[in-house]
Write an enzyme that holds these catalytic residues in place. Structure first.
Site, PDB file in Angstrom:
ATOM      1  N   LYS A  37      16.707  17.699  71.401  1.00  0.00           N
ATOM      2  CA  LYS A  37      17.113  18.672  70.554  1.00  0.00           C
ATOM      3  C   LYS A  37      16.658  20.067  70.899  1.00  0.00           C
ATOM      4  O   LYS A  37      15.410  19.984  71.672  1.00  0.00           O
ATOM      5  CB  LYS A  37      16.743  18.313  68.989  1.00  0.00           C
ATOM      6  CG  LYS A  37      15.366  18.188  68.868  1.00  0.00           C
ATOM      7  CD  LYS A  37      15.182  17.840  67.428  1.00  0.00           C
ATOM      8  CE  LYS A  37      13.667  17.486  67.044  1.00  0.00           C
ATOM      9  NZ  LYS A  37      13.249  17.410  65.759  1.00  0.00           N
ATOM     10  N   TYR A  59      -0.501  49.602  72.199  1.00  0.00           N
ATOM     11  CA  TYR A  59      -0.140  49.806  71.046  1.00  0.00           C
ATOM     12  C   TYR A  59      -1.250  49.971  70.113  1.00  0.00           C
ATOM     13  O   TYR A  59      -1.984  49.058  69.748  1.00  0.00           O
ATOM     14  CB  TYR A  59       1.159  49.129  70.651  1.00  0.00           C
ATOM     15  CG  TYR A  59       2.338  49.433  71.280  1.00  0.00           C
ATOM     16  CD1 TYR A  59       2.868  50.786  71.084  1.00  0.00           C
ATOM     17  CD2 TYR A  59       3.037  48.539  71.899  1.00  0.00           C
ATOM     18  CE1 TYR A  59       4.215  50.867  71.866  1.00  0.00           C
ATOM     19  CE2 TYR A  59       4.196  48.757  72.421  1.00  0.00           C
ATOM     20  CZ  TYR A  59       4.803  49.975  72.433  1.00  0.00           C
ATOM     21  OH  TYR A  59       5.942  50.296  73.310  1.00  0.00           O
TER      22      TYR A  59
END
Length: 362
Positions: A35, A257
Site C-alpha cells: 500500500k 531562512y
C-alpha cells in the site's frame, strides 16, 4: 536531469527481506503489503521484484489492485479497506481481488453481489481492541453467518484483525487483542490473519495462517529505538543528492531562512540540492545527520523547498559535486526520522514526483 535528488531502490534488499520474513513467519504465509505506493518505493517496481516469491499482495485501495493486475500479477490481492462503494464490488469480482469487510454498509452491498461474476473472497475484520475498523467481537458469529449465506461470496471466509501496539513485545494490550480474536473466532472456520511486521518479530503465538508485513519488507524499523538492521533486514531505499556549493561564511553570520543557526567560527557551509519539495522533512532540525561522501556532518539552518545547508567542518576535503546521502544503508532513515519527530514510514512515503527513482540489484 533537472534535479540531482535520487531515490535508489535496492531490489536485492527487498528479496532478502521477504525471504527473511518467510523464514520467521513459517508455517504461516506472507502477504507482502504494498500500500501507499509500496511505502514510497513504487508499487509496480516492488511487485515486479517480488513476483516470483510473494504469495499474495495486500493493498489499501481498489486502484492499487487494478494497477497490479494491469502489470500482469496473478497472485492473490487483498484490499485491506474493502469496497468503498457498491460499484467497487463488481470491479473486485472482475479483477479477482479479495476484500476486507469491516462495516454494515458493506454487508448491504455484498448482499447484491452476483455469483455470475465469480464469488468474491472476503476477510471478515474483527475489532479486537484497536477501535478503528472492524466488527465488534460479539457480532462476529452473526456477520460470518450473513456472509456465508450470500450467494456472491466465497464460503472460505478469512478472519482478520489488526494490532495497535505489537511493537511492545511484552505489552498487555496485544495479549488482550489476541485473546479477544481467538475467543470471537473460536467456532468459525477459515484462514486467520493477525500479525503485522512487529508481531512477526515479537508475538509468535499470533502467526495464524497469513501474516501481513509492510515495514520490514522495506527494511524499516517497527520497534522504537531499533532499526530494521537490528533484526536482520536491509534498507530498500537510499536517498541521495549532490553538493552544489561550498561557501566560506564568517563567524556570527546566520544561515538560511530567519537565520535560525549562527556560525560559531569562520567555516565552510555546504549547500545540497534537496529540500521538502523532494520529500526531505522540513521538520528536520539543525544537527540532523547527513553523509557527505563517507563523512557524517550536521544539517544547519532550516530545510527549504529545494536546498539544505550543511556544516562541513568535519568534512574538510568536501568538494562541489560530492555525493550527499540523506538516508540509506550507512545512515538509517530511522535516525533521520527521530531527529525530525516522525517515523521512517512517513519519510519513505513522502517522496515527491521530482525525485528520480532508479533501481539496483543490491
Amino acid at each position: 536531469m533537472s534535479r540531482t535528488t535520487v531515490a535508489t531502490i535496492h531490489l536485492g534488499a527487498l528479496r532478502h527481506n521477504l525471504a527473511r520474513l518467510k523464514a520467521l513467519a513459517a508455517p504461516a504465509k506472507v502477504m507482502a503489503v504494498v500500500k501507499a505506493d509500496a511505502y514510497g518505493h513504487g508499487l509496480e517496481r516492488v511487485a515486479r521484484a517480488l513476483n516470483g516469491e510473494a504469495e499474495a499482495f495486500a493493498v489499501a485501495a481498489l486502484g492499487d489492485g487494478l494497477r497490479l493486475r494491469a502489470a500482469g500479477h496473478s497472485q492473490r490481492i487483498v484490499v485491506l479497506s474493502g469496497p468503498d462503494s457498491a460499484s467497487d464490488i463488481v470491479e473486485m469480482q472482475r479483477l479477482a481481488l479479495e476484500a476486507a469487510i469491516h462495516h454494515d454498509v458493506q454487508l448491504q452491498w455484498l448482499a447484491h453481489a452476483s455469483p455470475m461474476r465469480g464469488r468474491l473472497r472476503v476477510w471478515l475484520k474483527i475489532d479486537s481492541g484497536m477501535h478503528r475498523l472492524g466488527f465488534a467481537p460479539e457480532r462476529v458469529a452473526e456477520v460470518h453467518a450473513q456472509l456465508r449465506a450470500m450467494p456472491g461470496i466465497d464460503p472460505g471466509i478469512g478472519l482478520l484483525t489488526h494490532f495497535a501496539e505489537s511493537e511492545v513485545f511484552d505489552g498487555e494490550r496485544t495479549s488482550a487483542q489476541i485473546a479477544c480474536f481467538m475467543e470471537a473466532t473460536r467456532d468459525l472456520h477459515g484462514p486467520r490473519s493477525l500479525s503485522n511486521s512487529a508481531a512477526v518479530l515479537g508475538w509468535p503465538g499470533a502467526r495464524g495462517d497469513w501474516v501481513r508485513t509492510g515495514g520490514l519488507l522495506y527494511g524499516l524499523s517497527v520497534v522504537d529505538g531499533r532499526g530494521g538492521a537490528d533484526f536482520g533486514f536491509r534498507p530498500a531505499m537510499t536517498l541521495s543528492t549532490q553538493l552544489i556549493a561550498i561557501n566560506r561564511v564568517r563567524r556570527g553570520e546566520r544561515i538560511g531562512y530567519n537565520g535560525s543557526w549562527t556560525c560559531p567560527e569562520d567555516m565552510a557551509v555546504g549547500v545540497a540540492a534537496v529540500g521538502y519539495g523532494d520529500g526531505y522533512p522540513r521538520s528536520a532540525p539543525a544537527g540532523t545527520p547527513v553523509l557527505v561522501g563517507d563523512r557524517r556532518v550536521p544539517l544547519i539552518g532550516r530545510v527549504s523547498m529545494d536546498l539544505i545547508t550543511l556544516d562541513l567542518r568535519d568534512a574538510p576535503a568536501a568538494k562541489v559535486g560530492d555525493r550527499v546521502t540523506l538516508w540509506g544503508p550507512e545512515l538509517p532513515v530511522e535516525t533521520v526520522a527521530t531527529h525530525a519527530g516522525t517515523i521512517a514510514y512517513d519519510l519513505t512515503c513522502g517522496m515527491t514526483r521530482r525525485v528520480l527513482f532508479v533501481e539496483d540489484e543490491n
